[in-house]
Design an enzyme around this catalytic site. Structure first.
Site, PDB file in Angstrom:
ATOM      1  N   SER A  15      -9.627   2.437   2.924  1.00 13.59           N
ATOM      2  CA  SER A  15      -8.633   3.099   2.103  1.00 13.59           C
ATOM      3  C   SER A  15      -7.665   2.117   1.426  1.00 13.59           C
ATOM      4  O   SER A  15      -6.829   2.533   0.643  1.00 13.59           O
ATOM      5  CB  SER A  15      -7.822   4.064   2.983  1.00 13.59           C
ATOM      6  OG  SER A  15      -7.089   3.343   3.976  1.00 13.59           O
TER       7      SER A  15
ATOM      8  N   LYS B   8       0.833  -1.194   0.000  1.00  7.35           N
ATOM      9  CA  LYS B   8       0.000   0.000   0.000  1.00  7.35           C
ATOM     10  C   LYS B   8       0.875   1.255   0.000  1.00  7.35           C
ATOM     11  O   LYS B   8       1.891   1.310   0.691  1.00  7.35           O
ATOM     12  CB  LYS B   8      -0.918  -0.012   1.226  1.00  7.35           C
ATOM     13  CG  LYS B   8      -1.961   1.088   1.233  1.00  7.35           C
ATOM     14  CD  LYS B   8      -2.927   0.928   2.396  1.00  7.35           C
ATOM     15  CE  LYS B   8      -3.941   2.047   2.448  1.00  7.35           C
ATOM     16  NZ  LYS B   8      -4.888   1.908   3.581  1.00  7.35           N
TER      17      LYS B   8
ATOM     18  N   SER C  32     -10.337   0.078   6.955  1.00  6.09           N
ATOM     19  CA  SER C  32      -9.664   0.246   5.676  1.00  6.09           C
ATOM     20  C   SER C  32      -9.140  -1.031   5.040  1.00  6.09           C
ATOM     21  O   SER C  32      -8.866  -1.054   3.847  1.00  6.09           O
ATOM     22  CB  SER C  32      -8.515   1.250   5.814  1.00  6.09           C
ATOM     23  OG  SER C  32      -9.018   2.554   5.953  1.00  6.09           O
TER      24      SER C  32
END
Length: 452
Positions: A155, A80, A179
């Site tokens: 996210s 990420k 997330s």
């Protein structure tokens, strides 16, 4: 011919170890898949095939001599874009860091590399992770591989999309308010929020706060544990320590014993308005648990009082990031500016009220988990919304059911049925703090029973 990208990470790892597959073959298959899907899905901010191919060649040379880097030897992995990667651009989804290339890895990234992971690129994230829509002014919007008109939430949406589109075998994520879990639910994959400290968050803008944590994401619980076993482990640099053995993969094959304990199931926890088709998708979990020998009651922990303090939680984390990274706020998007504003001007009385609420809810949750082993509910209240919606147009209700971070509770989302729009629904499983090993064992048993 075997579709390499359709293999489980565990099976892929076994074939790499037996040398029936090479790291270069595995990487080449995922490169083809990424090039075919990423232009539509937009799961990645940055890709680096040259570095990945060089690493795969190194691993193949190692295997030819009878040596292997570790359990992830040759597996393509996405990182990420909120975690530092040495020599690979890390932007945090921010135009302020468009050309930023760290000289070091975040600790869990270094562990993944040492275990043989081949990092192909950085998965998309909202700016500094502060949005329920995986979109930013630098890299644009990530779309759901199962329906590109729909969202992947946020996210860790780029990670979930890359997994669902078979662009990587494994991916990491971060979780502040759902997330890893909500994107996993809407993409039909598995997302995990561990007990803080189980996976060191290093470097960490708030080392004494367990609100935001790194977490593994995968297409199955077994694959997720394969990754987690590499990422986990205490470090002296982290004040939030964690000392607990995880189950080995072989242990996850065994279903829990009959009459193993009690679980609570709620189809509309905390008074949330859950879509009827989502409730219908999750409802069979009751019979499934009973079939495995668990007692099931209609109940949920009392997390509702925390909902009123969501702005303080988000705001505190946003200001910590702003202070540490010092982005140019003139270049920042609406979502991050809004999150920072939520912390500004808070009175001492408001902060004390939040801490009092947190303490009272903790006491209630402690009592709850004296009665139950685990709590189950839908991961999201509704179905994936349009990928075209801006963050300010999103309603908050769909993510209230993942509000476990202030209590540092381990939680997982596993695919469980479909909603009325044909998209995946997620079953959310939460346990008491530190119950990660038992929770993963339980989630694996539910996953297996649901597939038979």
């Amino acid at each position: 011919m075997t579709d390499i990208t359709a293999l489980t990470a565990e099976d892929m790892a076994a074939r790499l170890r037996s040398r029936s597959l090479s790291a270069r073959e595995v990487l080449a298959a995922h490169k083809v898949q990424t090039e075919a899907r990423n232009s539509t899905v937009n799961a990645f901010v940055t890709l680096d095939w040259d570095a990945a191919e060089a690493r795969a060649a190194e691993l193949d040379a190692m295997a030819a001599s009878g040596a292997f880097a570790g359990p992830l030897h040759g597996l393509p992995v996405a990182i990420k874009d909120c975690f530092e990667t040495k020599g690979l651009r890390t932007t945090w989804g921010s135009r302020s860091f468009e050309t930023h290339v760290p000289g070091y890895d975040a600790l869990h990234v270094a562990r993944l590399r040492a275990a043989g992971a081949v990092i192909t690129g950085k998965s998309n994230t909202p700016e500094f992770t502060f949005s329920g829509q995986t979109s930013n002014l630098l890299a644009g919007t990530t779309r759901n591989p199962l329906d590109p008109e729909k969202t992947v939430a946020g996210s860790s949406g780029g990670a979930a999309a890359a997994l669902a589109a078979k662009m990587v075998a494994l991916a990491d994520g971060s979780d502040l308010g759902g997330s890893t879990r909500t994107p996993a639910a809407w993409c039909g994959v598995v997302g995990y929020r561990p007990t803080p400290g189980l996976i060191p968050y290093d470097p960490n803008p708030a080392p004494f706060d367990g609100l935001s944590v790194p977490g593994p994401m995968a297409r199955s619980v077994r694959d997720l544990v394969l990754m987690l076993e590499t990422m986990q482990g205490n470090t002296p640099r982290q004040p939030l320590g964690f000392w607990q053995d995880l189950p080995r993969l072989a242990g996850l094959e065994e279903a829990p014993p009959r009459s193993a304990g009690r679980v609570a199931l709620s189809l509309s926890p905390f008074g949330a308005c859950v879509d009827a088709s989502v409730q219908a998708a999750i409802a069979p979990a009751e019979a499934l648990c009973r079939g495995l020998g668990w007692q099931v009651a209609a109940d949920a922990p009392g997390l509702a009082p925390l909902l009123a303090h969501g702005g303080i939680i988000r705001g505190q984390c946003a200001l910590q990031i702003q202070t540490q990274l010092q982005p140019d706020m003139a270049l920042a998007g609406e979502s991050f500016r809004t999150a920072c504003a939520q912390a500004e001007g808070r009175s001492l009385a408001e902060l004390i009220a939040y801490q009092k609420t947190r303490a009272a809810v903790w006491a209630d949750v402690t009592s709850f988990f004296e009665r139950y082993d685990f709590a189950l509910w839908p991961t999201a209240t509704g179905m994936p919304f349009s990928a075209r919606l801006r963050d300010g147009e999103l309603t908050e209700d769909w993510r209230t059911v993942t509000l476990t971070p202030p209590l540092e509770l381990p939680s997982i989302s596993i695919p469980f049925g479909t909603s009325s729009d044909g998209m995946p629904a997620g079953l959310h499983i939460t346990g008491p703090k530190g119950s990660d090993a038992r929770l993963l064992q339980f989630a694996r048993s539910i996953e297996r029973a649901g597939r038979t």
